[in-house]
Design a protein around this motif. Structure first.
Motif, mmCIF file in Angstrom:
data_model
loop_
_atom_site.group_PDB
_atom_site.id
_atom_site.type_symbol
_atom_site.label_atom_id
_atom_site.label_comp_id
_atom_site.label_asym_id
_atom_site.label_seq_id
_atom_site.Cartn_x
_atom_site.Cartn_y
_atom_site.Cartn_z
ATOM 1 N N ALA A 1 23.181 36.273 -24.202
ATOM 2 C CA ALA A 1 24.292 35.371 -23.873
ATOM 3 C C ALA A 1 23.802 34.144 -23.114
ATOM 4 O O ALA A 1 22.737 34.151 -22.499
ATOM 5 N N GLU B 1 24.995 34.075 -31.464
ATOM 6 C CA GLU B 1 26.148 34.933 -31.720
ATOM 7 C C GLU B 1 25.629 36.362 -31.629
ATOM 8 O O GLU B 1 24.874 36.810 -32.492
ATOM 9 N N SER B 2 25.992 37.036 -30.550
ATOM 10 C CA SER B 2 25.491 38.382 -30.311
ATOM 11 C C SER B 2 26.442 39.150 -29.408
ATOM 12 O O SER B 2 27.053 38.564 -28.517
ATOM 13 N N ASN B 3 26.537 40.442 -29.647
ATOM 14 C CA ASN B 3 27.333 41.300 -28.773
ATOM 15 C C ASN B 3 26.517 41.782 -27.576
ATOM 16 O O ASN B 3 27.065 42.388 -26.664
ATOM 17 N N ASP B 4 25.219 41.531 -27.597
ATOM 18 C CA ASP B 4 24.326 41.966 -26.528
ATOM 19 C C ASP B 4 24.307 40.908 -25.427
ATOM 20 O O ASP B 4 23.891 39.767 -25.657
ATOM 21 N N PRO B 5 24.727 41.256 -24.200
ATOM 22 C CA PRO B 5 24.747 40.274 -23.115
ATOM 23 C C PRO B 5 23.360 39.711 -22.764
ATOM 24 O O PRO B 5 23.257 38.655 -22.143
ATOM 25 N N LYS C 1 19.134 39.259 -33.295
ATOM 26 C CA LYS C 1 20.023 39.117 -32.150
ATOM 27 C C LYS C 1 21.492 39.255 -32.563
ATOM 28 O O LYS C 1 22.321 39.663 -31.777
ATOM 29 N N SER C 2 21.791 38.870 -33.820
ATOM 30 C CA SER C 2 23.179 38.872 -34.286
ATOM 31 C C SER C 2 23.478 40.075 -35.173
ATOM 32 O O SER C 2 24.540 40.676 -35.078
ATOM 33 N N THR C 3 22.558 40.392 -36.068
ATOM 34 C CA THR C 3 22.643 41.584 -36.906
ATOM 35 C C THR C 3 21.269 42.249 -36.871
ATOM 36 O O THR C 3 20.348 41.742 -36.227
#
Length: 165
Positions: free
Chosen positions: A109, A102-106, A74-76
């Motif tokens: 979130a 911690e993720s850039n993918d909504p 999810k994070s890397t």
């Protein structure tokens, strides 16, 4: 409490562990113990921060080591990093914590609430993990397999440490 994910989905796993609740609770109190059993099969973990007290914060990283789990983090590409805080700690009864990835993918979130409960059972303690407001990016079947794996690891950890006493 609704997380920002808005999904309201609940995932859960449960198992009876042949040990008293206080003994099982102790497996959570320090990061070294936690990282020995929390990572599901095919993963390893590291605690970057771990303040086990009501209101205390934590940040942990679980790394995929086994391609059977897909290895899509999810994070890397190969890890899930989460942070949160301990909302409620009732020794031998309950641990409630907030979790955010911690993720850039909504799709990952929002705040998820995880509650570990410990209830007396005829042959030990029923341990139940309940995840509320699970982010939509986490597949239900995969999550339930991971939760069950962590509880199985917890049972092994508690039983191995009881035999060392």
């Amino acid at each position: 409490m609704k997380g920002q994910s808005g999904q309201g989905r609940r995932d859960t796993a449960s198992r009876v562990i042949d040990a008293p609740a206080d003994e099982i609770y102790r497996a959570f109190v320090d990061s070294e113990s936690l990282m020995q059993w929390l990572p599901p099969k095919g993963m390893s973990g590291i605690a970057h921060a771990y303040d086990f007290r009501k209101g205390g914060r934590y940040r942990i990283e679980l790394r995929y080591e086994d391609s059977e789990l897909g290895g899509s983090g999810k994070s890397t590409d190969r890890s899930d990093v989460s942070k949160g805080r301990f909302v409620e700690l009732l020794p031998g009864r309950c641990i409630k914590q907030s979790v955010e990835f911690e993720s850039n993918d909504p799709a990952f979130a929002g705040e998820m609430t995880m509650t570990w409960s410990f209830d007396a059972a005829p042959s030990g303690t029923r341990v139940t993990i309940t995840a509320d407001d699970v982010p939509r990016g986490i597949k239900k079947a995969d999550h339930e397999v991971g939760l069950k794996s962590s509880i199985d690891n917890l049972a092994r950890f508690v039983n191995e440490n009881a035999s060392k006493s």
